[in-house]
Design an enzyme around this catalytic site. Structure first.
Site, PDB file in Angstrom:
ATOM      1  N   LYS A 178       0.931  -1.136  -0.039  1.00 53.40           N
ATOM      2  CA  LYS A 178      -0.127   0.090   0.026  1.00 53.40           C
ATOM      3  C   LYS A 178       0.795   1.490  -0.101  1.00 53.40           C
ATOM      4  O   LYS A 178       2.032   1.024   0.294  1.00 53.40           O
ATOM      5  CB  LYS A 178      -0.925  -0.114   1.292  1.00 53.40           C
ATOM      6  CG  LYS A 178      -2.063  -0.980   1.124  1.00 53.40           C
ATOM      7  CD  LYS A 178      -2.966  -1.195   2.407  1.00 53.40           C
ATOM      8  CE  LYS A 178      -3.188   0.138   3.014  1.00 53.40           C
ATOM      9  NZ  LYS A 178      -4.021   1.073   1.797  1.00 53.40           N
ATOM     10  N   GLY A 179       0.415   2.395  -0.460  1.00 51.17           N
ATOM     11  CA  GLY A 179       1.008   3.782  -0.281  1.00 51.17           C
ATOM     12  C   GLY A 179       1.005   4.211  -1.529  1.00 51.17           C
ATOM     13  O   GLY A 179       1.762   5.296  -1.710  1.00 51.17           O
ATOM     14  N   GLU A 216      -2.327   5.285   7.091  1.00 53.79           N
ATOM     15  CA  GLU A 216      -3.142   4.119   6.930  1.00 53.79           C
ATOM     16  C   GLU A 216      -2.627   3.000   7.785  1.00 53.79           C
ATOM     17  O   GLU A 216      -3.364   2.144   8.330  1.00 53.79           O
ATOM     18  CB  GLU A 216      -2.813   3.615   5.477  1.00 53.79           C
ATOM     19  CG  GLU A 216      -3.489   4.703   4.355  1.00 53.79           C
ATOM     20  CD  GLU A 216      -3.288   4.243   2.873  1.00 53.79           C
ATOM     21  OE1 GLU A 216      -4.275   4.714   1.860  1.00 53.79           O
ATOM     22  OE2 GLU A 216      -2.342   3.663   2.625  1.00 53.79           O
ATOM     23  N   LYS A 234      -5.519  -6.300  -8.710  1.00 56.12           N
ATOM     24  CA  LYS A 234      -4.484  -6.185  -7.578  1.00 56.12           C
ATOM     25  C   LYS A 234      -4.159  -7.602  -6.981  1.00 56.12           C
ATOM     26  O   LYS A 234      -3.216  -7.548  -6.270  1.00 56.12           O
ATOM     27  CB  LYS A 234      -5.297  -5.167  -6.517  1.00 56.12           C
ATOM     28  CG  LYS A 234      -5.750  -3.847  -6.884  1.00 56.12           C
ATOM     29  CD  LYS A 234      -4.694  -3.182  -7.409  1.00 56.12           C
ATOM     30  CE  LYS A 234      -5.022  -1.682  -7.582  1.00 56.12           C
ATOM     31  NZ  LYS A 234      -5.937  -1.513  -8.790  1.00 56.12           N
TER      32      LYS A 234
END
Length: 224
Positions: A95-96, A104, A122
């Protein structure tokens, strides 16, 4: 054509119950979750508190009439719904991509349940095709870039739309590592978090309880 992001965002909103404190993720998929949640609040009188993971999500939630609090204003969260840039069979993820990985991860670490929502692209067999974000303080960032180069991690300093260094909500830089394949994610996570100047990294390991993914025009729920 089905909007997969909207489909999974609306499905995730079904898991929210009256009285919950809810982590509100960041990004193009989480956007639809926030809209769907706001619609439930409007139509059903649902009373929840949202904890946004970015300034952008906070602004969206306020526009939609969702009561929000910061992570420091709540004891814990019942559930967090967020997007993910990649995830594997073990529900480990990267993530990010939206630049909000620090908050998060803080919100995720204080949530009893975590749901990721994603379109079908994904899901991967092995993490690493998506560049791994590493949030760093600005001073010393060039030293870290050199370190990552020497390690063969193929780093790039993230830039904004004007070609300047991208700056996070908390005034940090992001270095993206173009690794292609991450064979030992836990070892890499341990290495990165102990580097002086690294604030956080985008490996989210052993955190998600379920992933809602769009497949064949329907929302599929994947659990561990």
């Amino acid at each position: 054509m089905t909007n997969e992001k909207q489909l999974v965002g609306e499905k995730a909103a079904e898991f929210i119950q009256d009285g919950m404190t809810v982590g509100l993720g960041t990004g193009s998929t989480a956007y639809y979750f926030v809209l769907a949640l706001a619609e439930r609040i409007k139509n059903e009188g649902l009373k929840i508190v949202g904890v946004p993971t970015s300034i952008a999500t906070a602004e969206l939630a306020q526009e939609q009439g969702i009561t929000i609090r910061s992570i420091d204003e709540v004891e814990q969260l019942d559930i967090t719904v967020d997007g993910t840039d990649e995830f594997d069979d073990d529900l480990n993820g990267i993530k990010g991509g939206g630049g909000a990985l620090l908050i998060e991860k803080i919100v995720a670490n204080n949530s009893q349940e975590i749901i990721w929502i994603a379109d079908h692209t994904k899901k991967v067999d092995q993490l690493g095709a998506f560049p791994l974000p590493v949030e760093v303080i600005t001073e010393g960032s060039q030293q870290l870039l050199r370190y990552f180069e020497e390690k063969g991690y193929h780093p790039t300093l993230r830039l904004d739309s004007e070609g300047n260094p991208y700056v996070t909500d908390h005034k940090h830089y992001i270095i993206d590592l173009h690794l292609e394949k991450i064979t030992h994610p836990y070892d890499l996570a341990e290495e990165l978090i102990h580097l002086v100047g690294v604030v956080e990294h985008g490996l989210f390991l052993n955190r998600a309880n379920k992933v809602i993914i769009a497949e064949d025009d329907a929302a599929q729920i994947i659990t561990k």
